[in-house]
Enzyme design. Structure first.
Site, PDB file in Angstrom:
ATOM      1  N   CYS A 162       0.794  -1.223   0.000  1.00 36.53           N
ATOM      2  CA  CYS A 162       0.000   0.000   0.000  1.00 36.53           C
ATOM      3  C   CYS A 162       0.828   1.277   0.000  1.00 36.53           C
ATOM      4  CB  CYS A 162      -0.925   0.004   1.207  1.00 36.53           C
ATOM      5  SG  CYS A 162      -1.759  -1.566   1.474  1.00 36.53           S
ATOM      6  N   HIS A 294      -3.407   7.933   5.552  1.00 38.26           N
ATOM      7  CA  HIS A 294      -3.532   6.601   4.966  1.00 38.26           C
ATOM      8  C   HIS A 294      -4.966   6.125   5.163  1.00 38.26           C
ATOM      9  CE1 HIS A 294      -2.103   2.983   3.172  1.00 38.26           C
ATOM     10  NE2 HIS A 294      -2.412   2.238   4.227  1.00 38.26           N
ATOM     11  N   GLU A 305      -2.614   5.513  13.232  1.00 35.19           N
ATOM     12  CA  GLU A 305      -2.204   6.706  12.495  1.00 35.19           C
ATOM     13  C   GLU A 305      -2.491   7.974  13.297  1.00 35.19           C
ATOM     14  OE1 GLU A 305      -2.379   8.549   7.991  1.00 35.19           O
ATOM     15  OE2 GLU A 305      -3.836   7.014   8.546  1.00 35.19           O
ATOM     16  N   LYS A 326      -9.836   7.772   0.791  1.00 34.84           N
ATOM     17  CA  LYS A 326     -10.213   6.375   0.533  1.00 34.84           C
ATOM     18  C   LYS A 326     -11.699   6.160   0.769  1.00 34.84           C
ATOM     19  CE  LYS A 326      -5.784   4.043   1.465  1.00 34.84           C
ATOM     20  NZ  LYS A 326      -4.931   5.210   1.766  1.00 34.84           N
ATOM     21  N   HIS A 331      -9.492   1.870  -1.552  1.00 34.48           N
ATOM     22  CA  HIS A 331      -8.052   1.652  -1.345  1.00 34.48           C
ATOM     23  C   HIS A 331      -7.460   1.049  -2.615  1.00 34.48           C
ATOM     24  CE1 HIS A 331      -4.241   0.862   0.280  1.00 34.48           C
ATOM     25  NE2 HIS A 331      -4.576   0.405   1.476  1.00 34.48           N
ATOM     26  N   PHE A 390       1.252  -2.901   4.544  1.00 30.90           N
ATOM     27  CA  PHE A 390       1.510  -4.222   5.096  1.00 30.90           C
ATOM     28  C   PHE A 390       3.001  -4.515   4.939  1.00 30.90           C
ATOM     29  CE2 PHE A 390      -2.912  -6.395   4.499  1.00 30.90           C
ATOM     30  CZ  PHE A 390      -3.368  -5.721   5.620  1.00 30.90           C
TER      31      PHE A 390
END
Length: 402
Positions: A162, A294, A305, A326, A331, A390
């Site tokens: 990502c 994010h 976050e 998003k 995403h 990830f």
């Protein structure tokens, strides 16, 4: 060290088939997430996505090109054409020899891979298309953009899940800043909305069946999207000399590794990347007005976050605006940071802060100003774009109004 500016942008995603259409939809709080339309969707538990609608490859590419371009490559080519056209650059002679392409993608030609698994394992055929490898390889989009625009300088593909787009754009920024290349075409592209791509994500049990609600107390997971965004990163002196329209200046980049867990995010790792971007940009925390988060809509990501932002910015965190687009486009995995950079540029150029839509109820662990549901007019000079992947790989970009 050279100053680096953005002189072109292009995009195609669930919110629009161009950069301007995308930012217009962001400003209006449009939701591009809807029913997923793919083969065997009835076999999936997740049936929504930020899918591009109204797109036909035949409108943009000939039959031979379609046979060679996976969907993720097609999207990258369209976004690159728009960005380079806006920049007004023509790559010939020494400029062509030194300029390059760095794109991010996570899955590469996943549609091609999915189709050929069907051919071999479901239909029992013993042959696949001779272009299968050139279509599915992760560097296909980068290579075709370089060929179409005669870009012969440093070119490669970044695959860091990502954070792929942000890592790609960070490397492009560093190459221009160091004087290695006068211009870099950069961004990201992803098209995972095929049966195998969605089914794999289902297995993680982090997907929402109804909506993406970043930072909302009742959030229940992420929603996949697809698309591409591409930018022209250019040496400021070159752009200035040719009278280019400068969209924004890239002033800092940092990356970090959590070195902790393959899927669970780390507050410390995210905070190091955010703080590193401020240091690299040589700015203080209180100069930042907006952060494109994010913000995936998962319980773990959003609170981690927010905690990282609070740690880095201290009391100034209460004065920051932070939103996740998003919620609108889904995403895009390896392409997501690139599409989100459009919101950062919109904030600097137009003074419009994209909202976090679908926000319904507060979460005490996400108590920052997340610009809920409606866009906001605000004058900001410095913005950040966060990407936390990830594998614990983090990448943060800093931009300034110019």
């Amino acid at each position: 060290m050279k100053r680096v500016v953005i002189t072109g942008q292009g995009a195609i995603n669930a919110l629009g088939h161009s950069a301007s259409a995308t930012t217009r939809a962001m400003a209006e709080g449009v939701c591009g997430i809807g029913p997923l339309e793919i083969r065997d969707v009835e076999r999936l538990a997740i049936k929504i996505a930020g899918q591009i609608k109204g797109y036909a490859a035949e409108d943009h590419f000939n039959r031979q090109q379609i046979a060679l371009y996976d969907r993720f490559t097609q999207l990258a080519l369209l976004a690159a054409r728009e960005a380079i056209s806006q920049s007004g650059l023509n790559f010939t002679d020494a400029l062509a020899e030194r300029s390059g392409v760095i794109l991010g993608t996570s899955g590469g030609g996943l549609n091609t891979q999915d189709e050929n698994y069907r051919v071999v394992y479901e239909e029992g055929k013993n042959r696949v298309h001779p272009f299968t490898v050139p279509k599915l390889m992760n560097n296909a989009a980068t290579s075709h953009v370089s060929m179409e625009h005669n870009l012969m300088g440093p070119s490669f593909t970044v695959a860091t899940a990502c954070a792929s787009s942000n890592h790609a754009m960070g490397q492009a920024f560093n190459l221009v800043r160091a004087g290695v290349a006068p211009v870099m075409i950069t961004g990201g592209t992803e098209s995972m909305l095929c049966f195998g791509g969605v089914k794999a994500w289902e297995g993680l049990r982090v997907m929402s069946k109804d909506a993406c609600r970043p930072f909302s107390g009742n959030r229940n997971g992420m929603v996949q999207g697809e698309g591409a965004a591409v930018f022209v990163f250019e040496d400021y002196d070159l752009a200035k000399a040719r009278g280019a329209d400068i969209l924004a200046e890239v002033i800092g980049f940092a990356m970090s590794s959590d070195a902790a867990d393959i899927v669970m995010p780390s507050k410390q790792g995210a905070a190091r990347a955010i703080a590193g971007a401020l240091t690299d940009a040589m700015i203080s925390a209180d100069e930042v007005g907006y952060i494109n988060a994010h913000g995936t809509g998962t319980a773990a990501n959003d609170k981690t976050e927010c905690a990282a932002v609070s740690d880095v910015f201290g009391a100034h965190a209460d004065n920051l605006m932070i939103s996740s687009t998003k919620s609108m486009h889904g995403h895009l995995i390896g392409g997501t940071g690139a599409v989100e950079l459009l919101a950062c540029i919109m904030a600097l150029r137009e003074g419009v802060i994209a909202p976090t839509i679908n926000y319904q109820e507060p979460d005490p662990e996400c108590s920052l100003d997340i610009v809920p549901n409606e866009a906001r007019q605000a004058d900001v000079d410095v913005v950040l774009s966060n990407a936390f992947a990830f594998g614990g790989l983090n990448a943060v970009l800093a931009l300034r109004k110019i």
